[in-house]
Design a protein around this motif. Structure first.
Motif, PDB file in Angstrom:
ATOM      1  N   PRO A 110       0.828  -1.214   0.000  1.00  0.00           N
ATOM      2  CA  PRO A 110       0.000   0.000   0.000  1.00  0.00           C
ATOM      3  C   PRO A 110       0.858   1.258   0.000  1.00  0.00           C
ATOM      4  O   PRO A 110       1.947   1.286   0.589  1.00  0.00           O
ATOM      5  CB  PRO A 110      -0.810  -0.136   1.288  1.00  0.00           C
ATOM      6  N   ILE A 111       0.364   2.305  -0.665  1.00  0.00           N
ATOM      7  CA  ILE A 111       1.101   3.572  -0.738  1.00  0.00           C
ATOM      8  C   ILE A 111       0.423   4.651   0.096  1.00  0.00           C
ATOM      9  O   ILE A 111       0.979   5.163   1.048  1.00  0.00           O
ATOM     10  CB  ILE A 111       1.233   4.057  -2.198  1.00  0.00           C
ATOM     11  N   GLU A 112      -0.826   4.978  -0.276  1.00  0.00           N
ATOM     12  CA  GLU A 112      -1.540   6.059   0.396  1.00  0.00           C
ATOM     13  C   GLU A 112      -3.009   6.031   0.007  1.00  0.00           C
ATOM     14  O   GLU A 112      -3.406   5.394  -0.981  1.00  0.00           O
ATOM     15  CB  GLU A 112      -0.940   7.420  -0.003  1.00  0.00           C
ATOM     16  N   PHE A 113      -3.841   6.743   0.798  1.00  0.00           N
ATOM     17  CA  PHE A 113      -5.239   6.954   0.446  1.00  0.00           C
ATOM     18  C   PHE A 113      -5.382   8.275  -0.301  1.00  0.00           C
ATOM     19  O   PHE A 113      -4.595   9.208  -0.094  1.00  0.00           O
ATOM     20  CB  PHE A 113      -6.113   6.991   1.700  1.00  0.00           C
ATOM     21  N   SER A 114      -6.384   8.361  -1.151  1.00  0.00           N
ATOM     22  CA  SER A 114      -6.681   9.638  -1.818  1.00  0.00           C
ATOM     23  C   SER A 114      -7.230  10.624  -0.797  1.00  0.00           C
ATOM     24  O   SER A 114      -7.693  10.227   0.286  1.00  0.00           O
ATOM     25  CB  SER A 114      -7.694   9.423  -2.946  1.00  0.00           C
ATOM     26  N   ASP A 115      -7.166  11.910  -1.128  1.00  0.00           N
ATOM     27  CA  ASP A 115      -7.615  12.944  -0.195  1.00  0.00           C
ATOM     28  C   ASP A 115      -9.069  12.766   0.223  1.00  0.00           C
ATOM     29  O   ASP A 115      -9.456  13.089   1.349  1.00  0.00           O
ATOM     30  CB  ASP A 115      -7.433  14.329  -0.823  1.00  0.00           C
ATOM     31  N   ASP A 116      -9.904  12.255  -0.699  1.00  0.00           N
ATOM     32  CA  ASP A 116     -11.323  12.068  -0.386  1.00  0.00           C
ATOM     33  C   ASP A 116     -11.624  10.694   0.216  1.00  0.00           C
ATOM     34  O   ASP A 116     -12.791  10.350   0.453  1.00  0.00           O
ATOM     35  CB  ASP A 116     -12.183  12.278  -1.639  1.00  0.00           C
ATOM     36  N   ASN A 117     -10.564   9.912   0.463  1.00  0.00           N
ATOM     37  CA  ASN A 117     -10.686   8.580   1.060  1.00  0.00           C
ATOM     38  C   ASN A 117     -11.506   7.602   0.217  1.00  0.00           C
ATOM     39  O   ASN A 117     -12.006   6.596   0.730  1.00  0.00           O
ATOM     40  CB  ASN A 117     -11.295   8.659   2.465  1.00  0.00           C
ATOM     41  N   LYS A 118     -11.606   7.873  -1.068  1.00  0.00           N
ATOM     42  CA  LYS A 118     -12.343   6.965  -1.947  1.00  0.00           C
ATOM     43  C   LYS A 118     -11.452   5.878  -2.532  1.00  0.00           C
ATOM     44  O   LYS A 118     -11.948   4.823  -2.950  1.00  0.00           O
ATOM     45  CB  LYS A 118     -13.002   7.751  -3.083  1.00  0.00           C
ATOM     46  N   TYR A 119     -10.156   6.147  -2.574  1.00  0.00           N
ATOM     47  CA  TYR A 119      -9.243   5.214  -3.232  1.00  0.00           C
ATOM     48  C   TYR A 119      -8.050   4.885  -2.339  1.00  0.00           C
ATOM     49  O   TYR A 119      -7.594   5.718  -1.543  1.00  0.00           O
ATOM     50  CB  TYR A 119      -8.721   5.797  -4.546  1.00  0.00           C
TER      51      TYR A 119
END
Length: 330
Positions: free
Chosen positions: A25-34
Motif C-alpha cells: 500500500p502507498i496512500e489513500f486519496s484525499d477524499d478517502n475513496k481510493y
C-alpha cells in the motif's frame, strides 16, 4: 494486503493470490475513496494501482518497463510523483491532475531521490547523486522552472577530476543470459597500460548495484583498479524472472555469471586478466567465499566482507517473525 475500517472494525483482504506476488500500500486519496498501492501481479515489474473502496474495483495508474520504486501525491494532490528504477539509476516523473508530464530538471547520468514538494505546491527539493558525485540537495521553483544547488557535500580534499564516471554494460553468461553491470575504468587504463580489476558483488540476495556514488569503489579505481559491479541473476531491478533465477542455487549459476565477467573484462583490452579479484559483503561476501571454494583457480584474490558462509546456520537463526524474509533469502 488488508484494508481495515476503524469505524466498523471490519478487516478485508485485498490481495488474495497464489504464488510470489508483491503488494504494497502507498496512500489513500484525499477524499478517502481510493487506496493506491504497488504490485507486480501478472507482470515482470512493479506498477501502481488504485483500489476503489466503495466498489471494490482496481485500475492501473502507472506502469513502465522497469520497477516503480515509490509514488505519492503532493500535499493537495496537484502533483503525482513517481520514482522508477531504470537500469541502475532512479528516474523521477511528475504528473499533474490531468495526468500530463510536468517539466522536471534533467541531470544526465544522475539519480534523483527524496523528492519533497512544499505544502503550497510551488517549490520542490530533491537530492542528486551520480557515480562521480556525492548526493547534493537542490531547490526547484515550479513557476519559474529554475533550480539551484544548496549543498556541496564532496570532501574538499578530493579532486573531482580524479573520480570516474561509471557506465552500464551488459555481457552474456554461460547460458546466454545478459548480465547488467556497472563498469568503472581508471583514468590511467589503456591497451598500453593494462590494470588489475576487481569484481564487486552487492548484498542481498535481491540487491542491486546502481550508478550512485560509492566511495569504496572510487578509492579502488583511484588506486588503479578497474571495478565491475556485477548484477548477477538474482539481482533486483531487472524483472521478476531475473530476480528468481538463482533461487535455491546460490553459488551455482550466479557464480558463473561472475566468472563470465572475466571474459568481458578480457574483451575491453585494458585489463590485466592475470590480476582479477572478487570482493563483496553479506551475500556478496558469500559469493567471494563460493568463488574461492568452488572455483579456486578463477580469481587471483578474494575479499569477503562479513559474508554468509553457512546458509543452514543463517536460515535456522532467522526468527519466526522474519519467515517471509527467510523464504525470500534462499
Amino acid at each position: 494486503m488488508f484494508l481495515y475500517n476503524r469505524e466498523t472494525k471490519e478487516m478485508k483482504l485485498l490481495s488474495e493470490h497464489e504464488g510470489n506476488i508483491n503488494f504494497r500500500p502507498i496512500e489513500f486519496s484525499d477524499d478517502n475513496k481510493y487506496l493506491y498501492y504497488m504490485t507486480d501481479k501478472d507482470s515482470e515489474f512493479i506498477y501502481i494501482m488504485k483500489y476503489n473502496i466503495e466498489t471494490g474495483e482496481s485500475e492501473k495508474v502507472y506502469s513502465d518497463d522497469w520497477d516503480v520504486r515509490y509514488a505519492y501525491h503532493s500535499y493537495n494532490s496537484k502533483y503525482y510523483i513517481v520514482g522508477i528504477n531504470k537500469d541502475g539509476k532512479t528516474v523521477v516523473k511528475i504528473f499533474d491532475k490531468d495526468n500530463k508530464d510536468v517539466k522536471f530538471p534533467e541531470f544526465d547520468g544522475a539519480s534523483i531521490s527524496s523528492v519533497n514538494i512544499s505544502k503550497s505546491e510551488k517549490y520542490m527539493t530533491f537530492y542528486v547523486s551520480a557515480s562521480n558525485s556525492t548526493s547534493n540537495l537542490y531547490f526547484y521553483n515550479f513557476e519559474t522552472e529554475e533550480y539551484k544547488q544548496l549543498t556541496n557535500t564532496m570532501n574538499p580534499e578530493i579532486n573531482k577530476d580524479d573520480l570516474v564516471n561509471a557506465e552500464v554494460i551488459r555481457y552474456k553468461s554461460f547460458d546466454g543470459l545478459e548480465i547488467p553491470s556497472i563498469l568503472y575504468k581508471p583514468h590511467n587504463a589503456s591497451k598500453d597500460n593494462k590494470v588489475p580489476a576487481m569484481l564487486y558483488i552487492h548484498g542481498g540476495p535481491g540487491g542491486q548495484s546502481t550508478l550512485g556514488y560509492r566511495s569504496q569503489i572510487q578509492y579502488l579505481v583511484n588506486h588503479g583498479y578497474a571495478v565491475i559491479a556485477v548484477n548477477n541473476r538474482g539481482s533486483g531491478g531487472y524483472g521478476k524472472t531475473f530476480e528468481e533465477a538463482d533461487d535455491m542455487k546460490h553459488g551455482e549459476d550466479d557464480l558463473q555469471d561472475c566468472i563470465y565477467a572475466k571474459q568481458y573484462l578480457a574483451s575491453v583490452g585494458w585489463v590485466d586478466t592475470t590480476k582479477i579479484g572478487i570482493m563483496g559483503g553479506s551475500y556478496g561476501g558469500y559469493m567471494v567465499a563460493a568463488a574461492l571454494a568452488f572455483t579456486p583457480e578463477e580469481f587471483a584474490v578474494g575479499v569477503n566482507i562479513f559474508g554468509v558462509t553457512n546458509w543452514l546456520r543463517t536460515l535456522k537463526n532467522i526468527p519466526p517473525w522474519w519467515e517471509d524474509y527467510r523464504q525470500a533469502l534462499y
